[in-house]
Design a protein around this motif. Structure first.
Motif, short mmCIF file in Angstrom:
data_model
loop_
_atom_site.label_atom_id
_atom_site.label_comp_id
_atom_site.label_asym_id
_atom_site.label_seq_id
_atom_site.Cartn_x
_atom_site.Cartn_y
_atom_site.Cartn_z
N VAL A 48 -8.91 -7.27 -34.03
CA VAL A 48 -8.86 -7.96 -32.74
C VAL A 48 -8.34 -7.01 -31.66
O VAL A 48 -8.86 -6.98 -30.55
CB VAL A 48 -8.01 -9.24 -32.83
N ILE A 49 -7.34 -6.22 -32.01
CA ILE A 49 -6.80 -5.26 -31.03
C ILE A 49 -7.85 -4.22 -30.68
O ILE A 49 -8.02 -3.86 -29.50
CB ILE A 49 -5.50 -4.62 -31.56
N ILE A 50 -8.59 -3.75 -31.67
CA ILE A 50 -9.67 -2.79 -31.40
C ILE A 50 -10.71 -3.42 -30.47
O ILE A 50 -11.15 -2.79 -29.49
CB ILE A 50 -10.34 -2.31 -32.71
N ALA A 51 -11.10 -4.66 -30.75
CA ALA A 51 -12.08 -5.35 -29.90
C ALA A 51 -11.55 -5.52 -28.49
O ALA A 51 -12.28 -5.31 -27.51
CB ALA A 51 -12.43 -6.70 -30.51
N LEU A 52 -10.27 -5.89 -28.36
CA LEU A 52 -9.66 -6.03 -27.04
C LEU A 52 -9.70 -4.73 -26.26
O LEU A 52 -10.06 -4.70 -25.07
CB LEU A 52 -8.20 -6.49 -27.17
N LEU A 53 -9.32 -3.64 -26.90
CA LEU A 53 -9.31 -2.34 -26.23
C LEU A 53 -10.71 -1.91 -25.83
O LEU A 53 -10.90 -1.36 -24.73
CB LEU A 53 -8.65 -1.29 -27.13
N LEU A 54 -11.69 -2.16 -26.67
CA LEU A 54 -13.07 -1.80 -26.34
C LEU A 54 -13.61 -2.62 -25.17
O LEU A 54 -14.22 -2.08 -24.25
CB LEU A 54 -13.97 -1.95 -27.56
N ILE A 55 -13.38 -3.93 -25.21
CA ILE A 55 -13.87 -4.79 -24.13
C ILE A 55 -13.18 -4.46 -22.81
O ILE A 55 -13.83 -4.39 -21.76
CB ILE A 55 -13.71 -6.28 -24.50
N ALA A 56 -11.88 -4.26 -22.85
CA ALA A 56 -11.15 -3.92 -21.62
C ALA A 56 -11.61 -2.57 -21.07
O ALA A 56 -11.82 -2.43 -19.86
CB ALA A 56 -9.65 -3.91 -21.88
N SER A 57 -11.80 -1.59 -21.94
CA SER A 57 -12.26 -0.28 -21.50
C SER A 57 -13.63 -0.38 -20.85
O SER A 57 -13.89 0.23 -19.81
CB SER A 57 -12.32 0.70 -22.67
N TYR A 58 -14.52 -1.13 -21.46
CA TYR A 58 -15.86 -1.31 -20.90
C TYR A 58 -15.79 -2.03 -19.55
O TYR A 58 -16.49 -1.64 -18.60
CB TYR A 58 -16.74 -2.08 -21.89
N THR A 59 -14.95 -3.05 -19.46
CA THR A 59 -14.79 -3.78 -18.21
C THR A 59 -14.28 -2.86 -17.11
O THR A 59 -14.82 -2.85 -15.99
CB THR A 59 -13.82 -4.97 -18.40
N TYR A 60 -13.23 -2.10 -17.40
CA TYR A 60 -12.69 -1.16 -16.42
C TYR A 60 -13.74 -0.14 -16.01
O TYR A 60 -13.86 0.22 -14.84
CB TYR A 60 -11.46 -0.42 -16.96
N TYR A 61 -14.51 0.35 -16.98
CA TYR A 61 -15.54 1.35 -16.70
C TYR A 61 -16.58 0.79 -15.72
O TYR A 61 -16.95 1.45 -14.74
CB TYR A 61 -16.21 1.80 -18.00
N ILE A 62 -17.07 -0.42 -15.98
CA ILE A 62 -18.08 -1.03 -15.11
C ILE A 62 -17.53 -1.23 -13.70
O ILE A 62 -18.16 -0.86 -12.71
CB ILE A 62 -18.56 -2.39 -15.68
N ILE A 63 -16.33 -1.79 -13.61
CA ILE A 63 -15.76 -2.08 -12.29
C ILE A 63 -15.52 -0.79 -11.51
O ILE A 63 -15.89 -0.68 -10.33
CB ILE A 63 -14.45 -2.88 -12.42
N LEU A 64 -14.91 0.20 -12.14
CA LEU A 64 -14.58 1.44 -11.43
C LEU A 64 -15.84 2.24 -11.09
O LEU A 64 -15.91 2.86 -10.02
CB LEU A 64 -13.61 2.27 -12.25
N THR A 65 -16.83 2.22 -11.97
CA THR A 65 -18.08 2.90 -11.66
C THR A 65 -18.75 2.27 -10.44
O THR A 65 -19.21 2.98 -9.54
CB THR A 65 -19.05 2.83 -12.87
N LEU A 66 -18.78 0.95 -10.40
CA LEU A 66 -19.37 0.27 -9.25
C LEU A 66 -18.56 0.52 -7.99
O LEU A 66 -19.12 0.74 -6.90
CB LEU A 66 -19.48 -1.23 -9.52
N TYR A 67 -17.25 0.47 -8.11
CA TYR A 67 -16.40 0.59 -6.92
C TYR A 67 -16.56 1.96 -6.25
O TYR A 67 -16.58 2.05 -5.02
CB TYR A 67 -14.93 0.35 -7.30
N PHE A 68 -16.68 3.01 -7.05
CA PHE A 68 -16.70 4.35 -6.48
C PHE A 68 -18.11 4.90 -6.25
O PHE A 68 -18.26 6.03 -5.79
CB PHE A 68 -15.89 5.31 -7.36
N ARG A 69 -19.13 4.12 -6.53
CA ARG A 69 -20.50 4.53 -6.23
C ARG A 69 -20.75 4.45 -4.74
O ARG A 69 -20.15 3.62 -4.04
CB ARG A 69 -21.49 3.61 -6.94
N PRO A 70 -21.66 5.26 -4.23
CA PRO A 70 -22.02 5.15 -2.81
C PRO A 70 -22.64 3.78 -2.52
O PRO A 70 -23.40 3.25 -3.33
CB PRO A 70 -23.05 6.26 -2.60
#
Length: 127
Positions: free
Chosen positions: A12-34
């Motif tokens: 469960v901890i592994i799943a949490l870390l993976l989902i959170a990492s993916y979520t952060y990646y999507i949000i930050l990628t979108l935020y810093f795109r032109p």
């Protein structure tokens, strides 16, 4: 590092870390795109998916806590001769870590999503 080994063996901890990492990646990628028409479309299209990813984090944490409590009670029922108080306190403490982690990971996700949504609305002229 030895303190992390039991935590990283929890699925469960592994799943949490993976989902959170993916979520952060999507949000930050979108935020810093032109910002352009494609950006507006992508941010709009990701809103429901991001909400689902963010909502899954505390729910997975709760699932981990319930599983940890069930494991603790099962251990107590099998090994009745051990001190039940020591087993209970250690088991419950370990079980609650997943709920805490789910909440700790979800809160920054919500904040980052709101920042992305603010930028989106500002570009749309809503704000």
């Amino acid at each position: 590092m030895s303190d992390l080994a039991p935590l990283l063996s929890n699925k469960v901890i592994i799943a949490l870390l993976l989902i959170a990492s993916y979520t952060y990646y999507i949000i930050l990628t979108l935020y810093f795109r032109p910002v352009n028409h494609s950006w507006l479309s992508d941010v709009h299209n990701w809103q429901m998916g991001l909400l689902a990813l963010i909502a899954s984090q505390p729910l997975l944490g709760l699932l981990g806590t319930i599983q940890g409590l069930l494991d603790t009670f099962e251990f107590i029922s099998i090994f009745d001769a051990l001190s039940q108080q020591a087993v209970m306190s250690g088991g419950i403490s370990g079980a609650l870590i997943t709920t805490k982690l789910g909440l700790v990971l979800a809160i920054p996700s919500l904040i980052l999503r709101q920042l992305l949504l603010f930028k989106y609305k500002k570009q749309q002229g809503i704000l």
